[in-house]
Structure formats: C-alpha cells, structure tokens
Motif scaffolding. Structure first.
Motif, PDB file in Angstrom:
ATOM      1  N   PHE A   1       3.959  -3.625 -13.421  1.00 49.18           N
ATOM      2  CA  PHE A   1       3.981  -3.551 -11.877  1.00 49.18           C
ATOM      3  C   PHE A   1       3.201  -2.042 -11.590  1.00 49.18           C
ATOM      4  O   PHE A   1       3.617  -0.933 -12.711  1.00 49.18           O
ATOM      5  CB  PHE A   1       4.975  -3.442 -11.081  1.00 49.18           C
ATOM      6  CG  PHE A   1       5.654  -4.766 -11.058  1.00 49.18           C
ATOM      7  CD1 PHE A   1       5.212  -5.987 -11.734  1.00 49.18           C
ATOM      8  CD2 PHE A   1       6.775  -5.171  -9.945  1.00 49.18           C
ATOM      9  CE1 PHE A   1       5.825  -7.127 -11.653  1.00 49.18           C
ATOM     10  CE2 PHE A   1       7.147  -6.467 -10.075  1.00 49.18           C
ATOM     11  CZ  PHE A   1       6.855  -7.486 -10.824  1.00 49.18           C
ATOM     12  N   THR A   2       2.339  -2.048 -10.781  1.00 48.36           N
ATOM     13  CA  THR A   2       1.807  -0.773 -10.340  1.00 48.36           C
ATOM     14  C   THR A   2       1.862  -0.600  -8.635  1.00 48.36           C
ATOM     15  O   THR A   2       1.195  -1.543  -8.153  1.00 48.36           O
ATOM     16  CB  THR A   2       0.367  -0.594 -10.838  1.00 48.36           C
ATOM     17  OG1 THR A   2       0.113  -1.026 -12.126  1.00 48.36           O
ATOM     18  CG2 THR A   2      -0.231   0.825 -10.427  1.00 48.36           C
ATOM     19  N   VAL A   3       2.316   0.462  -8.461  1.00 41.44           N
ATOM     20  CA  VAL A   3       2.278   0.776  -7.222  1.00 41.44           C
ATOM     21  C   VAL A   3       1.198   1.877  -6.642  1.00 41.44           C
ATOM     22  O   VAL A   3       0.939   2.740  -7.251  1.00 41.44           O
ATOM     23  CB  VAL A   3       3.753   1.279  -6.404  1.00 41.44           C
ATOM     24  CG1 VAL A   3       4.130   2.682  -7.094  1.00 41.44           C
ATOM     25  CG2 VAL A   3       3.773   1.372  -4.851  1.00 41.44           C
ATOM     26  N   SER A   4       0.461   1.607  -5.270  1.00 42.54           N
ATOM     27  CA  SER A   4      -0.327   2.479  -5.182  1.00 42.54           C
ATOM     28  C   SER A   4      -0.474   2.662  -3.550  1.00 42.54           C
ATOM     29  O   SER A   4       0.105   1.716  -2.849  1.00 42.54           O
ATOM     30  CB  SER A   4      -1.873   2.290  -5.402  1.00 42.54           C
ATOM     31  OG  SER A   4      -2.283   0.903  -5.191  1.00 42.54           O
ATOM     32  N   ARG A   5      -1.083   3.677  -3.058  1.00 47.05           N
ATOM     33  CA  ARG A   5      -1.328   3.731  -1.545  1.00 47.05           C
ATOM     34  C   ARG A   5      -2.595   4.447  -1.282  1.00 47.05           C
ATOM     35  O   ARG A   5      -3.178   4.984  -1.946  1.00 47.05           O
ATOM     36  CB  ARG A   5       0.069   4.490  -0.965  1.00 47.05           C
ATOM     37  CG  ARG A   5      -0.122   6.170  -1.501  1.00 47.05           C
ATOM     38  CD  ARG A   5       1.154   6.772  -0.879  1.00 47.05           C
ATOM     39  NE  ARG A   5       0.921   7.073   0.325  1.00 47.05           N
ATOM     40  CZ  ARG A   5       2.147   7.772   0.979  1.00 47.05           C
ATOM     41  NH1 ARG A   5       3.253   7.967   0.399  1.00 47.05           N
ATOM     42  NH2 ARG A   5       2.152   8.203   2.369  1.00 47.05           N
ATOM     43  N   ASP A   6      -3.052   3.791  -0.088  1.00 45.95           N
ATOM     44  CA  ASP A   6      -4.141   4.272   0.748  1.00 45.95           C
ATOM     45  C   ASP A   6      -3.809   4.936   1.930  1.00 45.95           C
ATOM     46  O   ASP A   6      -3.467   4.203   2.934  1.00 45.95           O
ATOM     47  CB  ASP A   6      -5.270   3.185   0.874  1.00 45.95           C
ATOM     48  CG  ASP A   6      -6.536   3.239   1.528  1.00 45.95           C
ATOM     49  OD1 ASP A   6      -6.645   4.451   2.047  1.00 45.95           O
ATOM     50  OD2 ASP A   6      -7.496   2.733   1.274  1.00 45.95           O
TER      51      ASP A   6
END
Length: 122
Positions: free
Chosen positions: A67-72
C-alpha cells in the motif's frame, strides 16, 4: 462544518489493486495528518497508513510494500493505493483528518469519513 468524502472502494480479486480517495472540505485553518484506517467484521479499527503535513508516512506492518499513502495538499485529498490485495484486507476503510479549526487556537480535532467497503475475493 468539515466533511470527509471517500471513494474508490469495491470488489476485487486477490492480487488486484484499488485506489481510495478522500477529499476534505469545509471551513478550517489547516490539515495536519491524514490517514486511513480499517475495520473488519468482529475486529477493532486499526491503522493502515498515515501521512503528516510534511509528507512523512507510516504503515501497518501488514500492508508495507503493498500500500502507498499520498496526499495532494492543493486539493485537500488523501489517497491510498492498494496493490497485491489479499482476502485479509477485506474491511471498511475510513479516512481520518487531524484539523486545526482556527489559526489562533492550538487545538486539533479528528474527523472521520463515512467509510468505504473493500472486499477482496480469493
């Protein structure tokens, strides 16, 4: 009023991928950390992945490498890319945001989305 709206859940076969999104809207000063949690039937809610305001990420051991979490930050949105899904990943996934309501207060409050179902078939 702060709202978190999740999308992207669904049914997928084991080994497949899904991408969850969560958009934060409403009136507030700033967003600190964002994260994803999940709750399977009969189990307690657990942390899946979190990302701080400066991009530091943290993952549960069970999802590391998958899993990979990211934010904009410009769109006040957090994502969770889920690859190599397993049946044990089946759960309702919740988005969480730690938000500062006003610039003049040191307090942060937690807000939750309504949850989105992820089902992985074997």
């Amino acid at each position: 009023q702060v709202q978190l709206v999740e999308s992207g859940g669904g049914l997928v076969q084991a080994g497949g991928s899904l991408r969850l999104s969560c958009e934060v809207s409403g009136s507030f000063f700033s967003i600190n950390a964002l994260g994803w949690y999940r709750q399977a039937p009969g189990k307690q809610r657990e942390t899946v992945a979190t990302v701080t305001g400066v991009g530091t990420t943290n993952y549960a051991d069970s999802v590391k490498g998958r899993f990979t979490v990211s934010r904009d930050n410009a769109k006040n949105t957090v994502f969770l890319q889920m690859n190599s899904l397993k049946p044990e990943d089946t759960a309702v996934y919740y988005c969480n945001a730690i938000i500062k309501a006003y610039y003049y207060t040191p307090d942060y409050n937690h807000y939750w989305g309504q949850g989105t179902q992820v089902t992985v078939s074997s």
